[in-house]
Motif scaffolding. Structure first.
Motif, PDB file in Angstrom:
ATOM      1  N   SER A  87       2.288  -7.238  11.342  1.00  0.00           N
ATOM      2  CA  SER A  87       2.874  -6.236  12.251  1.00  0.00           C
ATOM      3  C   SER A  87       4.297  -5.895  11.827  1.00  0.00           C
ATOM      4  O   SER A  87       4.680  -4.724  11.796  1.00  0.00           O
ATOM      5  N   PHE A  88       5.091  -6.920  11.494  1.00  0.00           N
ATOM      6  CA  PHE A  88       6.460  -6.644  11.067  1.00  0.00           C
ATOM      7  C   PHE A  88       6.492  -5.891   9.737  1.00  0.00           C
ATOM      8  O   PHE A  88       7.292  -4.970   9.564  1.00  0.00           O
ATOM      9  N   ILE A  89       5.629  -6.270   8.811  1.00  0.00           N
ATOM     10  CA  ILE A  89       5.599  -5.580   7.510  1.00  0.00           C
ATOM     11  C   ILE A  89       5.274  -4.103   7.702  1.00  0.00           C
ATOM     12  O   ILE A  89       5.868  -3.236   7.054  1.00  0.00           O
ATOM     13  N   LYS A  90       4.361  -3.780   8.607  1.00  0.00           N
ATOM     14  CA  LYS A  90       4.026  -2.375   8.882  1.00  0.00           C
ATOM     15  C   LYS A  90       5.235  -1.631   9.430  1.00  0.00           C
ATOM     16  O   LYS A  90       5.523  -0.497   9.017  1.00  0.00           O
ATOM     17  N   VAL A  91       5.960  -2.255  10.346  1.00  0.00           N
ATOM     18  CA  VAL A  91       7.172  -1.631  10.901  1.00  0.00           C
ATOM     19  C   VAL A  91       8.207  -1.451   9.796  1.00  0.00           C
ATOM     20  O   VAL A  91       8.820  -0.386   9.669  1.00  0.00           O
ATOM     21  N   LEU A  92       8.399  -2.479   8.979  1.00  0.00           N
ATOM     22  CA  LEU A  92       9.369  -2.415   7.884  1.00  0.00           C
ATOM     23  C   LEU A  92       9.054  -1.281   6.925  1.00  0.00           C
ATOM     24  O   LEU A  92       9.929  -0.482   6.578  1.00  0.00           O
ATOM     25  N   HIS A  93       7.811  -1.178   6.516  1.00  0.00           N
ATOM     26  CA  HIS A  93       7.424  -0.156   5.540  1.00  0.00           C
ATOM     27  C   HIS A  93       7.459   1.253   6.112  1.00  0.00           C
ATOM     28  O   HIS A  93       7.549   2.220   5.358  1.00  0.00           O
ATOM     29  N   SER A  94       7.400   1.371   7.430  1.00  0.00           N
ATOM     30  CA  SER A  94       7.498   2.703   8.043  1.00  0.00           C
ATOM     31  C   SER A  94       8.946   3.105   8.301  1.00  0.00           C
ATOM     32  O   SER A  94       9.223   4.263   8.604  1.00  0.00           O
ATOM     33  N   ASN A  95       9.870   2.184   8.144  1.00  0.00           N
ATOM     34  CA  ASN A  95      11.285   2.477   8.332  1.00  0.00           C
ATOM     35  C   ASN A  95      11.778   3.293   7.144  1.00  0.00           C
ATOM     36  O   ASN A  95      11.704   2.835   5.999  1.00  0.00           O
ATOM     37  N   PRO A  96      12.306   4.530   7.389  1.00  0.00           N
ATOM     38  CA  PRO A  96      12.724   5.379   6.268  1.00  0.00           C
ATOM     39  C   PRO A  96      13.779   4.728   5.368  1.00  0.00           C
ATOM     40  O   PRO A  96      13.766   4.923   4.155  1.00  0.00           O
ATOM     41  N   GLY A  97      14.678   3.949   5.941  1.00  0.00           N
ATOM     42  CA  GLY A  97      15.718   3.294   5.149  1.00  0.00           C
ATOM     43  C   GLY A  97      15.160   2.299   4.160  1.00  0.00           C
ATOM     44  O   GLY A  97      15.749   2.050   3.108  1.00  0.00           O
ATOM     45  N   TYR A  98      14.007   1.734   4.478  1.00  0.00           N
ATOM     46  CA  TYR A  98      13.338   0.802   3.573  1.00  0.00           C
ATOM     47  C   TYR A  98      12.370   1.555   2.669  1.00  0.00           C
ATOM     48  O   TYR A  98      12.336   1.331   1.456  1.00  0.00           O
TER      49      TYR A  98
END
Length: 171
Positions: A87-98
């Motif tokens: 779940s966190f990896i999905k949020v991280l990868h959807s973050n434009p800054g990342y």
């Protein structure tokens, strides 16, 4: 009396030399045995690392994490359990800054078998252009350590620790 000391000393020396030549008195844990590692095991471990270093592919990532896995990420947050980690990896990868940042200079994974069913892997890479709190960060020099175990014939990622290198300061 002196004549008796010589045969006893010879017997002691002979006994010691027999133990040195024949280590059968040592248990398996005391003897250094070479690990029998198959090429298939090495390839499966490299595949797990490859999955971790590829953006996206959440279904593949989910397959390689142990249900009770743990990830300590570079900013000090700890995630417990495969579902929480994914779940966190999905949020991280959807973050434009990342998502807009790039990675390069992945080192070959350094694989160290501790036992035939336990391996520690280290890998280095750099991430450029990551935006954190509205600012582009300097190039991140990242070291990751993985602990991977073989459970019922399947290699699973049990623990991942991600660390950013920091410049050394003068003391």
């Amino acid at each position: 009396m002196n004549c008796l000391k010589l045969p006893i000393l010879a017997l002691i020396l002979y006994s010691c030399s027999q133990k040195a030549e024949n280590p059968s008195h040592l248990s398996n844990s005391e003897m250094a045995e070479p690990l029998a590692i198959s090429g298939k095991d090495s390839l499966e471990i490299k595949k797990i690392i490859s999955i971790q270093t590829t953006n996206g592919n959440f279904e593949e990532r989910e397959k390689v994490w142990a249900e009770d896995g743990r990830w300590l990420q570079a900013f000090g947050r700890v995630f417990y359990g495969r579902d929480t980690i994914i779940s966190f990896i999905k949020v991280l990868h959807s973050n434009p800054g990342y998502a807009e940042s790039t990675t390069n200079q992945y080192s070959d994974p350094e694989i160290k078998f501790l036992r035939p069913d336990v391996v520690v892997v280290h890998q280095y890479h750099e991430r450029e252009g990551q935006v954190i709190n509205g600012e582009v960060t300097p190039t991140r020099r990242i070291n990751t350590t993985y602990i991977i175990t073989k459970e019922n014939g399947t290699w699973l990622l049990r623990d991942k620790v991600t660390m950013d290198e920091r410049p050394r300061t003068q003391n």
